[in-house]
Design a protein around this motif. Structure first.
Motif, mmCIF file in Angstrom:
data_model
loop_
_atom_site.group_PDB
_atom_site.id
_atom_site.type_symbol
_atom_site.label_atom_id
_atom_site.label_comp_id
_atom_site.label_asym_id
_atom_site.label_seq_id
_atom_site.Cartn_x
_atom_site.Cartn_y
_atom_site.Cartn_z
ATOM 1 N N GLU A 75 -10.199 -2.224 7.327
ATOM 2 C CA GLU A 75 -8.758 -2.005 7.497
ATOM 3 C C GLU A 75 -8.026 -2.121 6.167
ATOM 4 O OE1 GLU A 75 -5.283 -1.161 9.502
ATOM 5 O OE2 GLU A 75 -7.314 -1.142 10.312
ATOM 6 N N LEU A 76 -8.514 -2.961 5.294
ATOM 7 C CA LEU A 76 -7.888 -3.145 3.988
ATOM 8 C C LEU A 76 -8.054 -1.914 3.110
ATOM 9 C CD1 LEU A 76 -6.427 -5.132 2.098
ATOM 10 C CD2 LEU A 76 -8.667 -5.927 1.372
ATOM 11 N N ILE A 77 -9.210 -1.276 3.150
ATOM 12 C CA ILE A 77 -9.490 -0.118 2.310
ATOM 13 C C ILE A 77 -8.933 1.176 2.914
ATOM 14 C CG2 ILE A 77 -11.368 1.282 1.339
ATOM 15 C CD1 ILE A 77 -12.957 -1.269 1.036
ATOM 16 N N ASN A 78 -8.738 1.204 4.215
ATOM 17 C CA ASN A 78 -8.228 2.397 4.886
ATOM 18 C C ASN A 78 -6.851 2.763 4.325
ATOM 19 O OD1 ASN A 78 -7.575 4.431 6.633
ATOM 20 N ND2 ASN A 78 -7.446 3.126 8.445
ATOM 21 N N PRO A 79 -6.697 3.978 3.762
ATOM 22 C CA PRO A 79 -5.404 4.331 3.181
ATOM 23 C C PRO A 79 -4.326 4.597 4.220
ATOM 24 C CG PRO A 79 -6.893 6.181 3.011
ATOM 25 C CD PRO A 79 -7.689 5.020 3.547
ATOM 26 N N GLY A 80 -4.702 5.020 5.392
ATOM 27 C CA GLY A 80 -3.713 5.309 6.427
ATOM 28 C C GLY A 80 -3.146 6.703 6.274
ATOM 29 N N GLN A 81 -2.852 7.319 7.377
ATOM 30 C CA GLN A 81 -2.343 8.685 7.376
ATOM 31 C C GLN A 81 -0.966 8.763 6.722
ATOM 32 O OE1 GLN A 81 -2.163 10.348 11.275
ATOM 33 N NE2 GLN A 81 -1.644 12.375 10.567
ATOM 34 N N ASP A 82 -0.119 7.784 6.963
ATOM 35 C CA ASP A 82 1.223 7.798 6.376
ATOM 36 C C ASP A 82 1.163 7.726 4.856
ATOM 37 O OD1 ASP A 82 2.231 7.865 8.906
ATOM 38 O OD2 ASP A 82 2.615 5.703 9.003
ATOM 39 N N ASN A 83 0.260 6.940 4.323
ATOM 40 C CA ASN A 83 0.162 6.803 2.872
ATOM 41 C C ASN A 83 -0.352 8.072 2.211
ATOM 42 O OD1 ASN A 83 1.121 4.205 3.074
ATOM 43 N ND2 ASN A 83 -0.896 3.282 3.053
ATOM 44 N N ILE A 84 -1.253 8.772 2.864
ATOM 45 C CA ILE A 84 -1.762 10.030 2.302
ATOM 46 C C ILE A 84 -0.636 11.070 2.257
ATOM 47 C CG2 ILE A 84 -3.318 11.970 2.729
ATOM 48 C CD1 ILE A 84 -5.321 9.939 3.843
ATOM 49 N N PHE A 85 0.117 11.167 3.345
ATOM 50 C CA PHE A 85 1.221 12.128 3.372
ATOM 51 C C PHE A 85 2.316 11.754 2.382
ATOM 52 C CE2 PHE A 85 -0.060 13.207 7.930
ATOM 53 C CZ PHE A 85 -0.834 14.267 7.502
ATOM 54 N N THR A 86 2.571 10.467 2.225
ATOM 55 C CA THR A 86 3.558 10.020 1.242
ATOM 56 C C THR A 86 3.111 10.375 -0.164
ATOM 57 O OG1 THR A 86 4.236 8.216 2.680
ATOM 58 C CG2 THR A 86 4.758 8.000 0.340
ATOM 59 N N PHE A 87 1.836 10.162 -0.449
ATOM 60 C CA PHE A 87 1.297 10.510 -1.761
ATOM 61 C C PHE A 87 1.494 11.992 -2.047
ATOM 62 C CE2 PHE A 87 -2.275 12.347 -4.086
ATOM 63 C CZ PHE A 87 -2.111 11.731 -5.319
ATOM 64 N N LYS A 97 0.827 -1.206 0.000
ATOM 65 C CA LYS A 97 0.000 0.000 0.000
ATOM 66 C C LYS A 97 0.864 1.260 0.000
ATOM 67 C CE LYS A 97 -3.752 -0.071 2.557
ATOM 68 N NZ LYS A 97 -4.666 -0.273 3.687
ATOM 69 N N PHE A 98 1.991 1.233 0.713
ATOM 70 C CA PHE A 98 2.907 2.366 0.744
ATOM 71 C C PHE A 98 3.514 2.606 -0.641
ATOM 72 C CE2 PHE A 98 7.284 3.905 1.192
ATOM 73 C CZ PHE A 98 7.046 5.113 1.818
ATOM 74 N N LEU A 99 3.991 1.558 -1.279
ATOM 75 C CA LEU A 99 4.577 1.696 -2.608
ATOM 76 C C LEU A 99 3.544 2.122 -3.643
ATOM 77 C CD1 LEU A 99 7.003 -1.352 -2.628
ATOM 78 C CD2 LEU A 99 7.577 1.069 -2.450
ATOM 79 N N SER A 100 2.317 1.676 -3.479
ATOM 80 C CA SER A 100 1.239 2.108 -4.369
ATOM 81 C C SER A 100 0.988 3.606 -4.227
ATOM 82 C CB SER A 100 -0.032 1.330 -4.056
ATOM 83 O OG SER A 100 -1.121 1.831 -4.777
ATOM 84 N N SER A 101 1.041 4.117 -3.002
ATOM 85 C CA SER A 101 0.870 5.553 -2.782
ATOM 86 C C SER A 101 2.018 6.344 -3.393
ATOM 87 C CB SER A 101 0.789 5.851 -1.285
ATOM 88 O OG SER A 101 -0.354 5.269 -0.733
ATOM 89 N N CYS A 102 3.236 5.830 -3.271
ATOM 90 C CA CYS A 102 4.394 6.497 -3.887
ATOM 91 C C CYS A 102 4.255 6.544 -5.397
ATOM 92 C CB CYS A 102 5.685 5.771 -3.517
ATOM 93 S SG CYS A 102 6.189 5.948 -1.821
ATOM 94 N N PHE A 103 3.887 5.422 -5.986
ATOM 95 C CA PHE A 103 3.735 5.352 -7.437
ATOM 96 C C PHE A 103 2.617 6.268 -7.920
ATOM 97 C CE2 PHE A 103 1.980 3.315 -11.277
ATOM 98 C CZ PHE A 103 3.090 3.423 -12.098
ATOM 99 N N ALA A 104 1.495 6.275 -7.207
ATOM 100 C CA ALA A 104 0.380 7.147 -7.593
ATOM 101 C C ALA A 104 0.771 8.613 -7.481
ATOM 102 C CB ALA A 104 -0.842 6.854 -6.725
ATOM 103 N N GLY A 105 1.543 8.970 -6.459
ATOM 104 C CA GLY A 105 2.019 10.344 -6.322
ATOM 105 C C GLY A 105 2.944 10.729 -7.462
ATOM 106 N N ALA A 106 3.809 9.814 -7.863
ATOM 107 C CA ALA A 106 4.713 10.089 -8.982
ATOM 108 C C ALA A 106 3.928 10.265 -10.279
ATOM 109 C CB ALA A 106 5.728 8.959 -9.128
#
Length: 109
Positions: A82-94, A27-36
């Motif tokens: 819990e699976l769908i929850n993006p998480g605060q860290d992932n939003i900030f990473t994005f 999920k973290f890497l997905s957020s990074c990729f989506a941000g890029a």
């Protein structure tokens, strides 16, 4: 005599819970990729966040279908929520990666 908290804790299979670290990394890497992608495409405002939401939903669906085999409650204590929850860290990473790539690519537009 077992308390209700002990009984609910026993319903989660321990090796599956240990696998959660890998799911969080995906999920973290997905957020990074989506941000890029959002930064490179030059998306602004709600279009960028729409891409983030689409990324979270598609990643959650893939994890649900492939890794959890349709039973997220066995792998995650919160189940599907819990699976769908993006998480605060992932939003900030994005947002961080989005602004980084947007600034690098579109600095002179």
């Amino acid at each position: 005599m077992a308390t209700p908290a002990d009984t609910s804790a026993q319903l989660v299979f321990a090796p599956n819970v240990l696998h959660n670290q890998a799911l969080n990394s995906v999920k973290f890497l997905s957020s990074c990729f989506a941000g890029a992608v959002a930064g490179i495409l030059g998306l602004e405002n709600w279009l960028g966040f729409a891409l983030f939401i689409a990324s979270i939903i598609s990643t959650s669906f893939i994890i649900y279908a492939v890794n959890c085999r349709g039973k997220p409650a066995r792998y995650l204590p919160g189940g599907l929520g819990e699976l769908i929850n993006p998480g605060q860290d992932n939003i900030f990473t994005f947002i961080l990666v989005w602004t980084l790539f947007y600034g690098i690519i579109h600095v002179y537009d």
